[in-house]
Structure formats: C-alpha cells, structure tokens
Design an enzyme around this catalytic site. Structure first.
Site, PDB file in Angstrom:
ATOM      1  N   SER A  13      14.665 -12.418   4.994  1.00 33.44           N
ATOM      2  CA  SER A  13      13.532 -11.530   5.267  1.00 33.44           C
ATOM      3  C   SER A  13      13.589 -10.215   4.488  1.00 33.44           C
ATOM      4  O   SER A  13      12.625  -9.466   4.486  1.00 33.44           O
ATOM      5  CB  SER A  13      13.426 -11.232   6.769  1.00 33.44           C
ATOM      6  OG  SER A  13      14.469 -10.387   7.185  1.00 33.44           O
ATOM      7  N   LYS A  71      16.059  -4.543   8.920  1.00 30.43           N
ATOM      8  CA  LYS A  71      14.690  -4.238   8.497  1.00 30.43           C
ATOM      9  C   LYS A  71      14.619  -2.799   7.992  1.00 30.43           C
ATOM     10  O   LYS A  71      15.473  -1.966   8.289  1.00 30.43           O
ATOM     11  CB  LYS A  71      13.696  -4.381   9.664  1.00 30.43           C
ATOM     12  CG  LYS A  71      13.588  -5.789  10.226  1.00 30.43           C
ATOM     13  CD  LYS A  71      12.876  -6.723   9.280  1.00 30.43           C
ATOM     14  CE  LYS A  71      12.787  -8.120   9.829  1.00 30.43           C
ATOM     15  NZ  LYS A  71      13.997  -8.915   9.669  1.00 30.43           N
TER      16      LYS A  71
END
Length: 146
Positions: A67, A104
């Site tokens: 991701s 993230k």
C-alpha cells in the site's frame, strides 16, 4: 472500514549490544562522474547506533504488503521507526487503528485526519470519532533489498 489487511508489520528492537561493525566508506559513492578509489577511506559503522537517534524509542519493522509502494516502501522492506518523534502532517507513520497496525502517510485537512496510502489501488482512511487511533511512531529510514 477496510484497513488493507494485506499490510502486515513485524516489529524488531535494535540490538544495541551487538557491536557488529560493517565496513563503511563515509565519503560516499559518486552517482555522477567516477571518483578516484584512493579518495575513499574505509571505516566501520554499526547500523543499530547509526540509524537510531533515540535508541530506546527506535524499532525496526518489516513490511508485508504494497500500500506504500509509491513512497518507496515495498513488501519486505525494513522500516526504522522512532516512537519519540511527534506526528506531523505528511510524515509516514506506523499507526494502530481499530486494533491493527498499518503504515500510512499522515494527512491533516482542516478538522479532519486521513491515513493516506501511497498506491492508487488503496483508498485513504478517514479518521472519525468511531475509530481508535494511536500514531505509534514515525518512519525515519527505509532499508531495502535491491
């Protein structure tokens, strides 16, 4: 909420007692014109201490998943994470959200916080009052195999 279940992290604490010394050429290597080899003086480096500004708050974390590939963080990379650093906008962080760890980029907009993936196949995670979020640490280095 989907928290990218394929993104798993494995945590390691640096072994500051190891005293493992690796040869190190601190002058660097030219990515432009070649430099004469005689200019390079070899010394030693201990990556546990070199990559840990705050050793008691530093951890290595192995990434599983993709991701964050557009930020240069790939599957099996090792992240150096400093838990003593304050979270800031646009920093890459290890986040504990709703019982799961993920890596993230932090993005703050007006009165809203997002955890942003760096891969267009994943959606941002909007943080709401229903979420339980802890910014666990800030990524300071990425170690990768080429």
């Amino acid at each position: 909420m989907h928290i990218n279940k394929d993104q798993k992290l494995t945590f390691f604490h640096p072994d500051l007692e190891s005293k493992l010394r690796i040869p190190f050429i601190k002058e660097g290597v030219s990515a432009g014109f070649p430099s004469p080899a005689a200019d390079f003086m070899e010394t030693n480096i201990d990556l546990n201490t070199e990559l840990s500004e705050n050793p008691l708050a530093t951890f290595y974390i192995k990434v599983k998943g993709n991701s964050m590939i557009d930020a240069g963080i790939n599957d099996k990379d090792v992240l150096v994470v400093d838990r003593s650093l304050e979270p800031q906008n646009n920093k890459i962080a290890i986040c504990f959200i709703d019982g799961e760890f993920t890596v993230k980029r932090i993005q703050k907009e007006k009165d809203c916080l997002y955890l942003m993936p760096e891969n267009s196949n994943y959606s941002p995670i909007k943080i709401t009052e229903e979420n339980e979020l802890v910014i666990w640490g800030i990524v300071t280095y990425v170690i990768k195999k080429v």
